[in-house]
Design a protein around this motif. Structure first.
Motif, short mmCIF file in Angstrom:
data_model
loop_
_atom_site.label_atom_id
_atom_site.label_comp_id
_atom_site.label_asym_id
_atom_site.label_seq_id
_atom_site.Cartn_x
_atom_site.Cartn_y
_atom_site.Cartn_z
N ASP A 5 18.72 -51.73 -33.04
CA ASP A 5 19.94 -51.59 -32.24
C ASP A 5 19.60 -51.14 -30.91
N VAL A 6 18.57 -50.33 -30.79
CA VAL A 6 17.99 -50.23 -29.18
C VAL A 6 17.48 -51.48 -28.41
N ILE A 7 16.97 -52.29 -29.33
CA ILE A 7 16.64 -53.54 -28.41
C ILE A 7 17.72 -54.45 -28.05
N TRP A 8 18.61 -54.47 -29.04
CA TRP A 8 19.76 -55.42 -28.82
C TRP A 8 20.67 -54.72 -27.74
N LYS A 14 25.59 -57.76 -22.04
CA LYS A 14 25.73 -57.08 -20.96
C LYS A 14 24.55 -57.00 -20.12
N GLN A 15 23.44 -57.16 -20.89
CA GLN A 15 22.13 -56.93 -20.20
C GLN A 15 21.34 -58.12 -19.97
N PHE A 16 20.13 -57.94 -19.09
CA PHE A 16 19.30 -59.09 -18.94
C PHE A 16 18.26 -59.21 -20.15
N CYS A 17 18.22 -60.65 -20.06
CA CYS A 17 17.20 -61.09 -21.38
C CYS A 17 16.74 -62.46 -20.56
N SER A 18 15.21 -62.67 -20.42
CA SER A 18 14.76 -63.81 -20.02
C SER A 18 14.85 -65.13 -20.74
N PHE A 19 15.35 -65.20 -22.15
CA PHE A 19 15.67 -66.27 -22.70
C PHE A 19 17.17 -66.58 -22.62
N LYS A 20 18.02 -65.82 -22.04
CA LYS A 20 19.54 -65.96 -22.12
C LYS A 20 19.99 -66.88 -21.15
N PHE A 28 23.74 -68.98 -24.29
CA PHE A 28 22.73 -69.53 -25.28
C PHE A 28 21.45 -68.92 -25.10
N CYS A 29 20.51 -69.14 -26.09
CA CYS A 29 19.18 -68.75 -26.07
C CYS A 29 18.19 -69.53 -26.30
N ARG A 30 17.20 -69.62 -25.22
CA ARG A 30 16.01 -70.56 -25.26
C ARG A 30 14.87 -70.19 -26.13
N ASN A 31 14.69 -69.21 -26.80
CA ASN A 31 13.70 -68.67 -27.62
C ASN A 31 13.48 -69.95 -28.43
N GLU A 32 12.05 -70.13 -28.55
CA GLU A 32 11.65 -71.15 -29.79
C GLU A 32 12.06 -71.01 -31.05
N PHE A 33 12.09 -69.44 -31.59
CA PHE A 33 12.10 -69.29 -32.74
C PHE A 33 13.84 -68.84 -33.16
N ASN A 34 14.63 -69.05 -32.04
CA ASN A 34 16.00 -68.99 -32.55
C ASN A 34 16.57 -69.98 -33.44
N CYS A 39 23.04 -66.95 -28.52
CA CYS A 39 22.67 -65.53 -28.12
C CYS A 39 23.64 -64.51 -28.69
N ASN A 40 23.38 -64.09 -29.94
CA ASN A 40 24.27 -63.02 -30.37
C ASN A 40 23.19 -62.12 -31.24
N ARG A 41 24.09 -61.22 -31.89
CA ARG A 41 23.23 -60.03 -32.50
C ARG A 41 22.67 -60.69 -33.80
N THR A 42 23.37 -61.49 -34.67
CA THR A 42 22.75 -62.12 -35.79
C THR A 42 21.54 -63.12 -35.60
N SER A 43 21.62 -63.80 -34.47
CA SER A 43 20.77 -65.06 -34.24
C SER A 43 19.62 -64.48 -33.47
N CYS A 44 19.50 -63.47 -32.94
CA CYS A 44 18.46 -63.09 -31.99
C CYS A 44 17.38 -62.86 -32.70
N PRO A 45 16.31 -63.40 -32.31
CA PRO A 45 14.87 -63.03 -33.22
C PRO A 45 14.19 -62.12 -32.49
N LEU A 46 14.43 -61.20 -31.40
CA LEU A 46 13.97 -60.37 -30.84
C LEU A 46 14.40 -58.95 -31.70
N ALA A 47 15.75 -58.86 -31.83
CA ALA A 47 16.65 -57.75 -32.32
C ALA A 47 16.72 -57.56 -33.69
N ASN A 48 16.15 -58.52 -34.53
CA ASN A 48 16.18 -58.50 -36.04
C ASN A 48 14.74 -58.61 -36.64
N SER A 49 14.46 -57.53 -37.39
CA SER A 49 13.14 -57.14 -37.81
C SER A 49 13.01 -58.07 -39.13
#
Length: 292
Positions: A5-8, A14-20, A28-34, A39-49
């Protein structure tokens, strides 16, 4: 320990992300593991353990599973599982490896695997299909090649002209035996001339044969030079025989006129004798004329 939650909240909408990648409609998200590309909460590979995705490498599909215990080592954080080339077996492998995972991840992994399989099949079909290959050409290279061809053509014509001129001088004996010349070139030129002359003679023979076949039994004219002395003597003998026969017929006519007898045929008119002039040529160039 990682807090999703903190990472998201830090890299959220509303914040900055280099993959956004932000657009007017959605992000949209440019991360290769997406797994979905959004770019949403359930599809983000960084904000999901707990996260998994499917990737393709050189025609082979792999299932990547995130192991959060290795978050301190990012290079070893993703576990790689090779999927079978059989579609049904690969789906079973996804279910087994994601047995206790959320249904959303399992469904998206299967959906992504299906899309990758479909475009791999299309790629194989396109490779087997015969297609036209377009090769770009530079105008500068084309102009350069064209100039080279023109120069080569001029050089070839010049070389041929020089070779012909040298061969003509060699045949005329201009240089004599001053230098050594390539005999094979001279022999080749002579062979070409012989072939040309033979071809010309063959053409003349064909033309004459055609004329003979077209004329058939037409008259032939003989030149004066072809007449021999024997032929001239034959003509003279014939003229002598003709004059003697004419004289005999004249004597008979006179005899019949003196006796007053008409000819047996009953023809009253006398036959006039033809005036024949014969010329004889002798060695002292003296001519003798005999008149009847």
């Amino acid at each position: 320990m990682q807090h999703d939650d903190v990472i998201w909240d830090i890299i959220g909408n509303k914040q900055f992300c280099s993959f956004k990648v932000t657009t007017k409609t959605q992000n949209f998200c440019r991360n290769e593991f997406n797994i979905t590309g959004q770019c949403n909460r359930t599809s983000c590979p960084l904000a999901n353990s707990q996260y998994a995705t499917v990737r393709e490498e050189k025609g082979q599909c792999f299932l990547y599973v995130k192991v959060i215990e290795r978050a301190a080592f990012p290079e070893r954080m993703w576990e790689k599982v090779k999927l079978s080339k059989n579609y049904e077996k690969a789906l079973d492998q996804i279910d087994q490896n994601l047995l206790y995972w959320p249904r959303f991840l399992r469904h998206k992994c299967k959906q992504r695997f299906t899309k990758i399989t479909q475009y791999l099949i299309r790629m194989r079909k396109l490779v087997l299909k015969r297609r036209r290959k377009l090769v770009p050409l530079s105008r500068k290279v084309e102009r350069r090649e064209k100039r080279k061809e023109e120069k080569a053509l001029v050089a070839a014509q010049l070389d041929n002209a020089i070779e012909k001129e040298l061969l003509e001088r060699l045949k005329q004996g201009t240089y004599g035996d001053i230098y050594n010349f390539p005999v094979h070139a001279f022999d080749r030129a002579l062979e070409q001339q012989d072939e040309e002359s033979e071809s010309g003679e063959e053409e003349e023979e064909e033309v004459s044969a055609r004329r003979r076949s077209c004329d058939g039994g037409a008259r032939e004219f003989v030149a004066e030079e072809e007449l021999e002395e024997s032929d001239l003597s034959d003509f003279e003998d014939m003229n002598r025989l003709q004059t003697s026969s004419d004289e005999e017929s004249g004597d008979e006519d006179e005899a019949s006129g003196a006796t007053g007898k008409s000819p047996a045929s009953g023809v009253a008119a006398r036959r006039k004798r033809a005036f024949v002039e014969i010329e004889y040529e002798q060695e002292p160039a003296s001519k003798s004329r005999a008149t009847s």
